[in-house]
Design a protein around this motif. Structure first.
Motif, PDB file in Angstrom:
ATOM      1  N   LEU A 156       0.624  -1.181   0.056  1.00  0.00           N
ATOM      2  CA  LEU A 156      -0.010   0.080   0.031  1.00  0.00           C
ATOM      3  C   LEU A 156       0.784   1.286   0.008  1.00  0.00           C
ATOM      4  O   LEU A 156       0.482   2.211  -0.638  1.00  0.00           O
ATOM      5  N   CYS A 157       1.869   1.273   0.713  1.00  0.00           N
ATOM      6  CA  CYS A 157       2.916   2.522   0.738  1.00  0.00           C
ATOM      7  C   CYS A 157       3.410   2.675  -0.298  1.00  0.00           C
ATOM      8  O   CYS A 157       3.692   3.779  -0.990  1.00  0.00           O
ATOM      9  N   GLN A 158       4.108   1.495  -0.931  1.00  0.00           N
ATOM     10  CA  GLN A 158       4.643   1.810  -2.497  1.00  0.00           C
ATOM     11  C   GLN A 158       3.945   2.258  -3.466  1.00  0.00           C
ATOM     12  O   GLN A 158       4.233   2.988  -4.564  1.00  0.00           O
ATOM     13  N   CYS A 159       2.731   1.824  -3.316  1.00  0.00           N
ATOM     14  CA  CYS A 159       1.614   2.332  -4.595  1.00  0.00           C
ATOM     15  C   CYS A 159       1.144   3.712  -4.022  1.00  0.00           C
ATOM     16  O   CYS A 159       0.199   4.235  -4.744  1.00  0.00           O
ATOM     17  N   ASN A 160       1.480   4.285  -2.956  1.00  0.00           N
ATOM     18  CA  ASN A 160       1.175   5.871  -2.386  1.00  0.00           C
ATOM     19  C   ASN A 160      -0.497   5.813  -2.241  1.00  0.00           C
ATOM     20  O   ASN A 160      -1.070   6.674  -2.445  1.00  0.00           O
ATOM     21  N   LEU A 161      -0.852   4.635  -1.592  1.00  0.00           N
ATOM     22  CA  LEU A 161      -2.385   4.655  -1.426  1.00  0.00           C
ATOM     23  C   LEU A 161      -2.684   4.756  -0.065  1.00  0.00           C
ATOM     24  O   LEU A 161      -4.132   5.153   0.270  1.00  0.00           O
ATOM     25  N   VAL A 162      -1.898   4.878   0.739  1.00  0.00           N
ATOM     26  CA  VAL A 162      -1.877   5.468   2.128  1.00  0.00           C
ATOM     27  C   VAL A 162      -0.814   6.354   2.436  1.00  0.00           C
ATOM     28  O   VAL A 162       0.332   6.223   1.995  1.00  0.00           O
ATOM     29  N   SER A 163      -0.720   7.158   3.471  1.00  0.00           N
ATOM     30  CA  SER A 163       0.383   8.087   3.945  1.00  0.00           C
ATOM     31  C   SER A 163       1.331   7.650   4.987  1.00  0.00           C
ATOM     32  O   SER A 163       2.327   8.375   5.179  1.00  0.00           O
ATOM     33  N   SER A 164       0.946   6.349   5.462  1.00  0.00           N
ATOM     34  CA  SER A 164       1.777   5.953   6.479  1.00  0.00           C
ATOM     35  C   SER A 164       1.378   4.489   6.778  1.00  0.00           C
ATOM     36  O   SER A 164       0.340   3.765   6.236  1.00  0.00           O
ATOM     37  N   LYS A 165       2.426   3.805   7.326  1.00  0.00           N
ATOM     38  CA  LYS A 165       2.062   2.223   7.551  1.00  0.00           C
ATOM     39  C   LYS A 165       1.018   1.911   8.581  1.00  0.00           C
ATOM     40  O   LYS A 165       0.255   0.836   8.404  1.00  0.00           O
ATOM     41  N   SER A 166       0.876   2.951   9.498  1.00  0.00           N
ATOM     42  CA  SER A 166      -0.136   2.772  10.498  1.00  0.00           C
ATOM     43  C   SER A 166      -1.618   2.967   9.754  1.00  0.00           C
ATOM     44  O   SER A 166      -2.473   1.957  10.001  1.00  0.00           O
ATOM     45  N   GLU A 167      -1.484   3.701   9.022  1.00  0.00           N
ATOM     46  CA  GLU A 167      -2.808   4.059   8.243  1.00  0.00           C
ATOM     47  C   GLU A 167      -3.299   2.724   7.260  1.00  0.00           C
ATOM     48  O   GLU A 167      -4.390   2.133   7.413  1.00  0.00           O
ATOM     49  N   GLY A 168      -2.039   2.152   6.523  1.00  0.00           N
ATOM     50  CA  GLY A 168      -2.321   0.975   5.998  1.00  0.00           C
ATOM     51  C   GLY A 168      -2.737  -0.163   6.618  1.00  0.00           C
ATOM     52  O   GLY A 168      -3.637  -0.912   6.429  1.00  0.00           O
ATOM     53  N   ARG A 169      -2.189  -0.500   8.100  1.00  0.00           N
ATOM     54  CA  ARG A 169      -2.403  -1.402   8.868  1.00  0.00           C
ATOM     55  C   ARG A 169      -4.163  -1.355   9.170  1.00  0.00           C
ATOM     56  O   ARG A 169      -4.749  -2.347   9.232  1.00  0.00           O
ATOM     57  N   ARG A 170      -4.415  -0.359   9.751  1.00  0.00           N
ATOM     58  CA  ARG A 170      -5.872  -0.079  10.116  1.00  0.00           C
ATOM     59  C   ARG A 170      -6.506  -0.471   8.643  1.00  0.00           C
ATOM     60  O   ARG A 170      -7.679  -1.072   8.824  1.00  0.00           O
ATOM     61  N   LEU A 171      -6.502   0.047   7.581  1.00  0.00           N
ATOM     62  CA  LEU A 171      -7.187  -0.234   6.395  1.00  0.00           C
ATOM     63  C   LEU A 171      -7.318  -1.481   6.004  1.00  0.00           C
ATOM     64  O   LEU A 171      -8.451  -2.118   5.806  1.00  0.00           O
ATOM     65  N   ILE A 172      -6.131  -2.466   6.081  1.00  0.00           N
ATOM     66  CA  ILE A 172      -6.372  -3.801   5.985  1.00  0.00           C
ATOM     67  C   ILE A 172      -7.004  -4.449   6.890  1.00  0.00           C
ATOM     68  O   ILE A 172      -7.981  -5.376   6.566  1.00  0.00           O
ATOM     69  N   GLU A 173      -6.660  -4.126   8.094  1.00  0.00           N
ATOM     70  CA  GLU A 173      -7.645  -4.793   9.307  1.00  0.00           C
ATOM     71  C   GLU A 173      -9.007  -4.620   9.137  1.00  0.00           C
ATOM     72  O   GLU A 173      -9.799  -5.340   9.619  1.00  0.00           O
ATOM     73  N   GLN A 174      -9.573  -3.644   8.441  1.00  0.00           N
ATOM     74  CA  GLN A 174     -11.063  -3.166   8.376  1.00  0.00           C
ATOM     75  C   GLN A 174     -11.306  -3.764   7.190  1.00  0.00           C
ATOM     76  O   GLN A 174     -12.632  -3.416   6.680  1.00  0.00           O
ATOM     77  N   GLY A 175     -10.541  -4.456   6.463  1.00  0.00           N
ATOM     78  CA  GLY A 175     -11.144  -5.210   5.061  1.00  0.00           C
ATOM     79  C   GLY A 175     -11.273  -4.433   3.815  1.00  0.00           C
ATOM     80  O   GLY A 175     -11.862  -4.481   2.944  1.00  0.00           O
ATOM     81  N   GLY A 176     -10.001  -3.287   3.997  1.00  0.00           N
ATOM     82  CA  GLY A 176     -10.115  -2.055   2.681  1.00  0.00           C
ATOM     83  C   GLY A 176      -9.302  -2.453   1.842  1.00  0.00           C
ATOM     84  O   GLY A 176      -9.077  -1.737   0.859  1.00  0.00           O
ATOM     85  N   LEU A 177      -8.496  -3.502   1.713  1.00  0.00           N
ATOM     86  CA  LEU A 177      -7.568  -3.782   0.534  1.00  0.00           C
ATOM     87  C   LEU A 177      -8.191  -4.942  -0.182  1.00  0.00           C
ATOM     88  O   LEU A 177      -8.315  -5.789   0.440  1.00  0.00           O
ATOM     89  N   ASN A 178      -8.036  -4.646  -1.501  1.00  0.00           N
ATOM     90  CA  ASN A 178      -8.469  -5.957  -2.410  1.00  0.00           C
ATOM     91  C   ASN A 178      -7.181  -5.805  -3.343  1.00  0.00           C
ATOM     92  O   ASN A 178      -6.583  -4.812  -4.258  1.00  0.00           O
ATOM     93  N   VAL A 179      -6.513  -7.031  -3.754  1.00  0.00           N
ATOM     94  CA  VAL A 179      -5.606  -7.240  -4.729  1.00  0.00           C
ATOM     95  C   VAL A 179      -6.099  -8.112  -5.838  1.00  0.00           C
ATOM     96  O   VAL A 179      -6.697  -9.131  -5.532  1.00  0.00           O
ATOM     97  N   ASP A 180      -6.627  -7.651  -6.948  1.00  0.00           N
ATOM     98  CA  ASP A 180      -6.989  -8.283  -8.063  1.00  0.00           C
ATOM     99  C   ASP A 180      -8.478  -8.925  -7.597  1.00  0.00           C
ATOM    100  O   ASP A 180      -8.728 -10.072  -7.986  1.00  0.00           O
ATOM    101  N   GLY A 181      -9.213  -8.115  -7.007  1.00  0.00           N
ATOM    102  CA  GLY A 181     -10.371  -8.463  -6.526  1.00  0.00           C
ATOM    103  C   GLY A 181     -10.406  -9.516  -5.247  1.00  0.00           C
ATOM    104  O   GLY A 181     -11.647  -9.887  -4.699  1.00  0.00           O
ATOM    105  N   LEU A 182      -9.186  -9.657  -4.658  1.00  0.00           N
ATOM    106  CA  LEU A 182      -9.129 -10.664  -3.505  1.00  0.00           C
ATOM    107  C   LEU A 182      -8.973  -9.878  -2.272  1.00  0.00           C
ATOM    108  O   LEU A 182      -7.867  -9.034  -2.276  1.00  0.00           O
ATOM    109  N   ARG A 183      -9.821  -9.848  -1.290  1.00  0.00           N
ATOM    110  CA  ARG A 183      -9.688  -9.286  -0.084  1.00  0.00           C
ATOM    111  C   ARG A 183      -8.727  -9.750   0.745  1.00  0.00           C
ATOM    112  O   ARG A 183      -8.486 -10.680   0.939  1.00  0.00           O
ATOM    113  N   ILE A 184      -7.755  -8.608   1.310  1.00  0.00           N
ATOM    114  CA  ILE A 184      -6.774  -8.967   2.164  1.00  0.00           C
ATOM    115  C   ILE A 184      -6.878  -8.374   3.457  1.00  0.00           C
ATOM    116  O   ILE A 184      -7.129  -7.306   3.521  1.00  0.00           O
ATOM    117  N   THR A 185      -6.723  -9.437   4.541  1.00  0.00           N
ATOM    118  CA  THR A 185      -7.024  -8.766   5.935  1.00  0.00           C
ATOM    119  C   THR A 185      -5.981  -8.838   6.759  1.00  0.00           C
ATOM    120  O   THR A 185      -6.008  -8.600   8.003  1.00  0.00           O
TER     121      THR A 185
END
Length: 211
Positions: A156-185
């Motif tokens: 997420l950080c490398q793709c500039n989709l979040v501003s920090s690793k902590s934001e990325g972690r929260r997003l993932i734990e809340q079910g907000g990351l999809n990779v080619d349609g597959l949700r990653i938690t």
């Protein structure tokens, strides 16, 4: 000039000015504008809409606010004529104006004010495409990565989709990351970037990978 929660500080400033033989400043306050979730605005809570946000971000955030804030935002944050605003408010209270349509008007007004009418219209169309019809946007940022495994947060950080690793972690734990349609938690799950892979963060942010 400030919001009503700063009246004490403003009045204290007037007292201090008198001590230094200065004319006390005039005090003008406006009502406190709550964040998109109804709490006090705070960047750490992620409930702010800033004038520097890009059009899609401003539009999407406006669409996420609580219904009871719609006309507070319209009155305090836009140049919408009061006659039009009152007419819309009355229609809203009669149930003739759906909250979704009222938010669309607010979102358009905000984006048009800071980015222009053309950008506002394009943001509205992209919101309808990506969020309402759940389609992928026609255009999205392209990110070049090495084909080496990375954990989901780093991706997420490398793709500039979040501003920090902590934001990325929260997003993932809340079910907000999809990779080619597959949700990653799992924030620690390894992902191997491949050409053409689509990364989706939240409801509105996308990136396409190149190798």
């Amino acid at each position: 000039m400030s919001s009503t929660d700063q009246i004490f500080n403003l009045m204290a400033g007037r007292t201090i000015q008198r001590v230094f033989d200065q004319d006390p400043q005039s005090v003008l306050t406006n009502r406190l504008i709550e964040g998109t979730d109804g709490r006090k605005m705070s960047t750490s809570w992620g409930n702010v809409i800033t004038i520097l946000d890009p059009p899609d971000e401003q539009y999407g955030k406006c669409m996420s606010i609580k219904d009871e804030l719609i006309f507070i935002y319209l009155e305090a944050c836009t140049d919408m004529p009061m006659s039009d605003l009152e007419q819309a408010r009355e229609a809203f209270e009669r149930g003739e104006l759906h909250p979704m349509e009222a938010k669309k008007r607010l979102a358009w007004e905000i984006v048009a004010q800071y980015h222009g009418a053309e950008e506002a219209q394009e943001a509205a169309e992209r919101f309808a495409q990506v969020v309402q019809r759940k389609e992928q946007p026609d255009e999205m940022p392209v990110v070049r990565l090495a084909p080496s495994p990375v954990d989901a947060v780093t991706l997420l950080c490398q793709c500039n989709l979040v501003s920090s690793k902590s934001e990325g972690r929260r997003l993932i734990e809340q079910g907000g990351l999809n990779v080619d349609g597959l949700r990653i938690t799992d924030p620690n799950q390894a992902v191997v970037p491949i050409a053409g892979m689509i990364i989706k963060a939240g409801k509105r942010k996308y990136a396409r990978l190149e190798i």
